[in-house]
Design a protein around this motif. Structure first.
Motif, short mmCIF file in Angstrom:
data_model
loop_
_atom_site.label_atom_id
_atom_site.label_comp_id
_atom_site.label_asym_id
_atom_site.label_seq_id
_atom_site.Cartn_x
_atom_site.Cartn_y
_atom_site.Cartn_z
N ILE A 198 1.30 4.24 -3.05
CA ILE A 198 1.01 5.66 -2.87
C ILE A 198 2.27 6.49 -3.08
CG2 ILE A 198 0.26 7.39 -1.23
CD1 ILE A 198 -1.47 5.25 0.04
N VAL A 205 -6.08 4.15 3.91
CA VAL A 205 -4.92 5.04 3.92
C VAL A 205 -5.14 6.21 2.97
CG1 VAL A 205 -2.47 5.20 3.37
CG2 VAL A 205 -3.33 3.22 4.60
N LEU A 206 -5.66 5.90 1.80
CA LEU A 206 -5.86 6.96 0.81
C LEU A 206 -6.85 7.99 1.31
CD1 LEU A 206 -5.97 4.88 -2.47
CD2 LEU A 206 -4.23 6.52 -1.79
N ILE A 263 0.84 -1.21 0.00
CA ILE A 263 0.00 0.00 0.00
C ILE A 263 0.86 1.24 0.00
CG2 ILE A 263 -1.53 1.35 1.47
CD1 ILE A 263 -2.89 -1.25 2.23
N ILE A 265 -5.25 10.14 3.89
CA ILE A 265 -4.35 11.12 3.25
C ILE A 265 -5.15 12.23 2.57
CG2 ILE A 265 -2.69 11.45 1.38
CD1 ILE A 265 -1.56 8.74 1.94
N LEU A 273 -5.98 -0.10 1.59
CA LEU A 273 -5.51 0.91 0.64
C LEU A 273 -6.48 2.08 0.62
CD1 LEU A 273 -3.50 1.76 -1.50
CD2 LEU A 273 -4.81 0.49 -3.18
#
Lengths: 480, 926
Positions: free
Chosen positions: A20, B727-728, A16, B731, B724
């Motif tokens: 990013i 976290v995205l 992950i 952010i 994922l």
């Protein structure tokens, strides 16, 4: 409690983060970079090794000093002897009108300042990097012990040269020898700033102000405390940078160029960058010479010898009348780094026209030529009215002009020394000499702006340069 | 003094003579070195003779030169004179009321007739009770900045001025006699008229001071001749008469070529009226804001090629201003390169609106010879605020974008380039600061002993007229301007505020109080009248100082009003006027243009900064903005505690949305409260559960789980996709918060935007892949609630969360690999993943691509609207995350079981049961 013992989920976490991080790094906004950093090109200064304990005395004569240096630096003298600092001559050139190749240098040619060093070695050789060059005899170039190490390497407060290149009486040679280090501006400047017989007389852009200049005098030596050798890169005593007044052709790799460190087109403005193909860096970045000290721009030898009040800046009995100027706007000529012509002893002149001692090569159609700033020095110097060649008088010494004030005698005495025949009749003629202006570089904010050259108040004589008119209206030389 | 020996004298004399000879000789040699600067001469103009107005050679008649006849021999001067607004100045528009302002004292919109409170004299109209400026006096005062022709040549009805019957009541033929104080007849036959003066613009050094002198003395007919003083063609004799010099002419009576040069206008010609335009020979020095350099005084613009750091002015921080005053002047552009004659074949370019789409460039144009015969003297012009003269010609000049690729230059560093370029004019960023003083305010409600108003200069501290005062310059005011094509852009201006008395005359006309009347009210014999001193002298020193000369009390105001009434002026009152003057010159090179986003996109944006209009408000009368301009001024006028007047642009009333400055505050309120509300709820809920658990542990009857087993609930891909996404979104929320309020955080804005966009893109890809997976594998079923019994289940689940969980009741819903979510979860996740997330993504994409798809963005209110939706949704997402994370602690057998399950895939489940710990372990009930 997980059944699997291995924590595979960590792999997922790493995946992950990578997914990013990778695009973020790729797309991260860049600062607009301005190209190379010129400071990267400055040669590394050698770590100073103090010679205070290394050099042992006694050192009675200057040759003793050189021998002491050669004990640890055996190659040094022979290296220096290959350079023009020692020979005072260029390498050989073939020139039209001459059967043999010729050399050009202070040793054997004339200029329009003090005219000639031949026969005047007593005073002139105080700037030779060697000892004991006398008049009346050929100099033995092969004697290594005569190489003067101290003038370039000693602390200049401990050492000075005088007649024939020998150290001044009373100089403590041992102290001087112990003080040696890499040359500073003071070493180079002690001769180069005082050419022509005084501070800033000759070059215009090399004066004693450059010992401790501030940024407005010279951005390299002032703002950044550059040594001469930071631009005049030296390897094995071979110093880059050839003076165009004493050469016909100069190889580009023997020459110092702004592009050695700076990007060719470092300006943010495209228009200014496009000037680079026709305008030398110095033209805009050396807007004037003799910034702090006046320089000599006119020298009339014909008026020497009169008993009238003397003044360093206007008249001396031994030299004649002068004009000194300060903050002088240079003369601009096309220049490709070489000369079209250099006056050699014996060349015939036309006394009704100014004689060019050197003629910078280049014109508007030469793609290697750029507009370059020069100091023009105009002199009225003696010539032989019978043979129509310039004469090189003996000026120093007990029979020299500076003692006897007798031109005739000076020329007669010069005959055997220079090989120039003297008809017995002399006159004075105007001569021009072009000296490139390349030091006293201004910081970028003080560089010439558009209106300095273009427009009604511009300083360029476009028609003289070969343009039909101001290129801001007519277009440049490479445009249809 | 002892005499020196003779020999010494000879030597010294000889020496001196020699030195002199030397000097000359050396100079000769040196002269060879100096470059000869030849003046730029264009000798292509043919020789011509000077004709007077009868068409006779002036050498024969001795009469003044007539430019119409002289130049008219080859050029069509009638055409030129009738196609020149420099000449016309509003004469053709003169009518009784200016339709735009409705102010009856404006006879036209040009300098001939439009009220200019700075100059203060106004053109009287027929029927005015009191005469201020008649046409003759207009010519004598404003005529200095008029090129002749127009009102100095023809009457307002189009007849020759010399043909009008002379009447004292006709402002066209009357002037005020200063001694008598009233109007007397003006004899146009005697004074002559002024034809359009070709010499002013077309010779290198027109003698404007001689011309001024001639006009000032009323010798209008000789004005054009006087312009030639100094060329040697005409000489003034001892009694002040102009005599033609036959030496300057050849035997045919034609001017010798070396005496006159006819050329295209240079910057020097334009600057004689429009000043200040400065060459580079001497350092530029300018003090004060006097109207001598009218354009500089009104705007602070200086057109000079020199560097500001090389000027001789006392400028603040001068050494850092290593830029030219005007970059175009530095690049040797001439005024006429942009303000060209509209039919000049070299510059003419057809307007984009009339040119066919298939044509880039139409090369057909008039022949040079035809142009020279009939050059249109209507020049291309911009869209300035201050002049409505010849409005049909506005916007005809080359604009920045006619020569510069404005898109290319900005595209690599300026986000939303097109949006910026269509919202702000180039000048707003490229003329960031003016470095010369300009007029701030003129207070004509009072008058000084010299007959001047009380004036304040902007941009200079202390006395503006001395060189030692510090010039700090000023920031231009940005105001919205309506272009002729309808577009509204922000452009820079200098706001000049004036106050003056107006009155109603006997014929019902409202007029400004004449200067002569104002002087009568205040002054007598060059001093203030006694009653004025009595009223104004505050410190009792018997003088009225500049500080005291202000109408700051009603008593003073009434005194002046009463005196005005005493002069026969009805209903005198104070009027204030704010006039914006366009700033288009003084452009900075790119290194000095504004490139910091925060100059505008900030709380202290320069768009919304208050600008001082005046240091005091006479009579408490707030000024009104001039109405006949193309700018809009719906902002706020406010006063600070010292009485100074400020204007502040209000983005809301002007319809502007400025990111970083304007805020839709309610979005943050609603979103923030929701988020806080959720936080509070989960804190309370969690606290209660924690207390419950503690109570259970302390008691004998403890809650435990039995039949615990592990279920593999979440596959690897599910977990990967989930985390994922987590976290995205985190952010995105964090970077989004920084982007939302950049002034609160000092991190690199561009970097944050990059992270935000990259994360959003990955999230979108992640979402699409996951959607595909769920659909293809059929796992999407677990998200779809069973319609039958849905509401019952949902209510049961809700009751558990609100009540049952505190009573250690078992979970109403058992997890299995096929059914992992309770109905509430299903509904929530469906909504989040299929409604909110796509909406957020869509608004985000439209924000990112607002420039690419402006219509789509415009449908939802443009960037401003999109930002609102995006922010609100972000708040809701944040609230969701808080609730979601908390609720994961309600599953499984322990608070962290569910989170662990989402990491490893295995969830511990079991039945809740209450066990009495006092009972021995072995006897566990099954």
């Amino acid at each position: 409690m997980p059944i699997t013992k291995k924590p595979f989920w960590i792999l997922g976490l790493i995946g992950i983060l990578l997914i990013i991080a990778a695009p973020v790094v790729v797309f991260w906004p860049e600062e607009r970079s301005s190209g190379n950093d010129p400071a990267d090109f400055i040669p590394e200064h050698a770590v100073h090794v103090s010679h205070a304990d290394i050099v042992q005395g006694p050192l009675e004569t200057p040759q003793d000093v050189t021998r002491a240096c050669l004990e640890c630096h055996p190659e040094a003298a022979s290296q220096v002897m290959q350079t023009s600092h020692w020979t005072w001559e260029s390498r050989e050139f073939t020139v039209p009108g001459r059967d043999e190749p010729v050399t050009i240098g202070k040793a054997n040619q004339i200029n329009n300042f003090c005219i000639s060093a031949q026969g005047n070695q007593k005073s002139c050789m105080s700037c030779h990097t060697g000892y004991g060059w006398q008049e009346g005899q050929a100099y033995d170039y092969s004697i290594q012990e005569n190489v003067d190490c101290l003038i370039c390497h000693a602390d200049i407060n401990t050492y000075a040269k005088s007649n024939y290149g020998n150290p001044v009486e009373g100089v403590d040679l041992l102290a001087a020898a112990r003080s040696v280090r890499a040359p500073t501006r003071e070493n180079c400047g002690t001769c180069h700033f005082n050419g022509g017989g005084g501070n800033n007389v000759k070059h215009g852009d090399l004066s004693e102000t450059l010992y401790y200049p501030d940024k407005e005098i010279d951005v390299h030596m002032g703002g950044n405390d550059f040594l001469c050798t930071d631009c005049h890169w030296t390897e094995n005593h071979q110093i880059l940078g050839r003076l165009v007044v004493d050469n016909y052709q100069i190889e580009p790799d023997e020459q110092v160029s702004c592009a050695n460190c700076h990007n060719e087109t470092p300006h943010n403005d495209e228009r200014i960058n496009s000037h680079v193909q026709s305008v030398a860096c110095q033209t805009c970045h050396v807007p004037a010479y003799a910034l702090d000290e006046p320089t000599k721009t006119n020298w009339d030898w014909s008026t020497a010898g009169l008993n009238i009040p003397e003044d360093h800046y206007t008249y001396l009995k031994i030299k004649g009348a002068f004009i000194y100027e300060q903050e002088v706007q240079p003369t601009y000529l096309w220049f490709n780094g070489n000369l079209d012509y250099r006056y050699l002893l014996g060349d015939i002149i036309d006394p009704s026209q100014p004689t060019l001692i050197n003629d910078p090569a280049g014109d508007i159609s030469d793609p290697n030529a750029k507009i370059f700033p020069f100091k023009l020095h105009i002199s009225k110097q003696p010539y032989d009215t019978g043979y129509n060649h310039l004469l090189a008088p003996i000026t120093s010494g007990e029979n020299g002009y500076w003692t006897t004030f007798d031109w005739d005698l000076a020329f007669y005495l010069a005959e055997p020394v220079t090989g120039l025949p003297y008809s017995g009749r002399y006159g004075f003629t105007t001569t021009y000499m072009y000296w490139p202006s390349t030091h006293m570089v201004q910081p970028a904010e003080k560089a010439l702006q558009c209106d300095a050259c273009h427009g009604d108040s511009g300083r360029m004589d476009w028609e003289e340069l070969g343009y039909p008119g101001d290129p801001i209206e007519w277009g440049g030389r490479f445009q249809p | 003094m002892k005499l020196l020996p003779f020999k010494t004298w000879i030597s010294i004399t000889g020496g001196v003579l020699v030195l002199v000879a030397l000097g000359l000789g050396i100079n000769q040699a040196a002269a060879a070195n100096r470059e000869v600067q030849d003046a730029a001469i264009s000798p292509i103009h043919p020789e011509f003779s000077m004709l007077d107005s009868d068409g006779n050679n002036v050498l024969d008649s001795g009469l003044p030169v007539s430019t119409m006849k002289t130049c008219g021999a080859c050029h069509d001067t009638e055409f030129i004179a009738s196609h020149s607004y420099h000449s016309d100045l509003g004469l053709s528009e003169v009518q009784s009321a200016n339709p735009v302002t409705g102010e009856s004292w404006d006879a036209s919109s040009g300098p001939f007739g439009h009220w200019d409170p700075l100059g203060y004299r106004y053109l009287s109209q027929p029927g005015d009770e009191f005469l201020d400026l008649g046409t003759p006096e207009w010519v004598m005062t404003y005529g200095l900045q008029h090129i002749g022709g127009g009102p100095a040549y023809l009457s307002r009805t189009g007849q020759a001025l010399t043909s009008l019957p002379a009447q004292a009541s006709n402002p066209e033929t009357a002037a005020i006699n200063p001694q008598l104080g009233r109007a007397v007849i003006w004899d146009w036959e005697e004074s002559g008229i002024i034809e359009m003066n070709c010499f002013l613009c077309h010779i290198p050094s027109p003698n404007t001071s001689a011309r001024q002198e001639a006009i000032g003395e009323g010798l209008f007919g000789w004005a054009n001749t006087a312009t030639l003083s100094g060329t040697g063609i005409v000489i003034k004799d001892g009694s002040g008469n102009y005599l033609w010099n036959p030496e300057a002419f050849d035997e045919n009576g034609e001017l010798l070529e070396e005496n006159i040069t006819i050329q295209a206008p240079t910057n020097d010609n334009c600057s004689t009226c429009h000043g200040l335009v400065h060459g580079s020979e001497t350092p530029l020095v300018l003090t004060g804001c006097s109207l001598e350099y009218s354009q500089t005084a009104r705007t602070g613009q200086v057109i000079a090629a020199a560097m500001i750091s090389d000027s001789g002015m006392n400028l603040s921080d001068k050494n850092s201003l290593a830029r030219s005053w005007d970059v175009h002047a530095a690049r040797q552009l001439q005024c006429v390169d942009c303000h060209y004659s509209l039919n000049n074949p070299v510059y003419y370019r057809e307007s984009d609106s009339t040119r066919p789409d298939t044509l880039i460039f139409d090369p057909r144009r008039i022949d040079l010879g035809d142009y020279l015969e009939r050059p249109d003297h209507d020049f291309a012009r911009g869209q300035s605020a201050q002049s409505n003269l010849a409005p049909e010609l506005k916007g005809s000049m080359r604009r920045c974008e006619s020569c510069h690729h404005s898109r290319n230059i900005h595209a690599d560093w300026l986000p939303y380039t097109d949006a910026h370029l269509s919202a702000i004019s180039c000048e707003s960023c490229h003329i960031p600061q003016m470095y010369a003083p300009a007029i701030e305010s003129y207070d004509w409600t009072v008058i000084s002993i010299e007959g001047e108003p009380k004036s304040v200069c902007r941009g200079v501290e202390g006395d503006p007229d001395t060189l030692y005062s510090l010039v700090s310059g000023f920031t231009p005011t940005l105001l919205p301007r309506r272009n002729i094509d309808g577009q509204q852009v922000l452009a820079p201006y200098n706001l000049v505020t004036t106050w003056f008395w107006i009155y109603d005359d006997a014929n019902g006309n409202t007029r400004p109080v004449r200067l002569i009347d104002l002087e009568t009210v205040y002054l007598k014999n060059g001093h203030y009248r006694a009653e004025i001193v009595k009223e104004f002298d505050a410190d009792g020193d018997g003088q009225v100082s500049e500080l005291e000369l202000t109408l700051d009390t009603s008593a003073k105001q009434e005194l002046i009003a009463a005196r005005l009434v005493g002069l026969g002026l009805g209903n005198p009152r104070i009027q204030g006027l704010v006039q914006p003057y366009s700033i288009n010159h003084g452009v900075a090179g790119s290194g000095f243009a504004i490139s910091d986003c925060r100059a505008c996109h900030h709380e202290a944006s320069r768009i919304t900064q208050p600008v001082r209009l005046a240091v005091s408000v006479p009579g408490g009368v707030l000024p009104a903005f001039a109405e006949d301009t193309n700018i809009s001024a719906n902002g706020n006028l406010s006063m600070d505690e010292s009485g100074a007047l400020f204007y502040t642009l209000d983005p809301i009333t002007e319809g502007l949305y400025i990111f970083g400055n304007s805020n839709t505050a309610w979005v943050d309120w609603v979103g923030g409260l929701s988020f806080l509300g959720v936080l509070v709820a989960i804190t309370v809920h969690g606290a209660l559960r924690y207390l419950q658990a503690r109570k259970s542990r302390k008691s004998q009857r403890r809650l435990t789980h039995r039949n615990t087993r592990k279920l593999y609930l979440y596959e690897a891909y599910e977990r990967f996709w989930h985390w994922l996404q987590t976290v995205l979104i985190v952010i995105l929320l964090v970077t989004g918060l920084f982007i939302h309020r950049p002034d609160l955080f000092g991190i690199s804005f561009r970097g944050l935007v990059v992270i935000h966009n990259v994360s959003a893109a990955i999230l979108a890809i992640n979402a699409f892949l996951s959607l595909f997976y769920h659909l293809a594998s059929g796992k999407v079923r677990q998200f779809l609630p069973h319609p039958y019994g849905f509401f019952d289940d949902a209510i049961r689940q809700t009751k558990f969360y609100l009540r049952g969980i505190f009573k250690d009741e078992p979970h109403p819903f058992e997890k299995s690999p096929e059914k992992k979510m309770n109905p509430l979860q299903q509904v929530t996740y469906l909504g989040i993943l299929n409604v909110l997330l796509p909406l957020q993504g869509l608004t985000g994409i439209l924000i990112w691509g607002a420039q690419r798809w402006p219509e789509a963005a415009g449908l939802v209110g443009g960037l401003a609207g999109l930002a609102g939706y995006h922010t609100l949704l972000a708040w809701l997402f944040a609230a969701f995350i808080a609730a979601h994370v908390y609720l994961t602690t309600t599953g499984g057998t322990g608070p962290f079981d569910s989170i662990k399950a989402m990491i490893t895939g295995w969830e511990v489940t079991g039945e809740k049961t209450v066990r009495d710990i006092s009972e021995p372990q072995g006897k566990k009930k099954k």
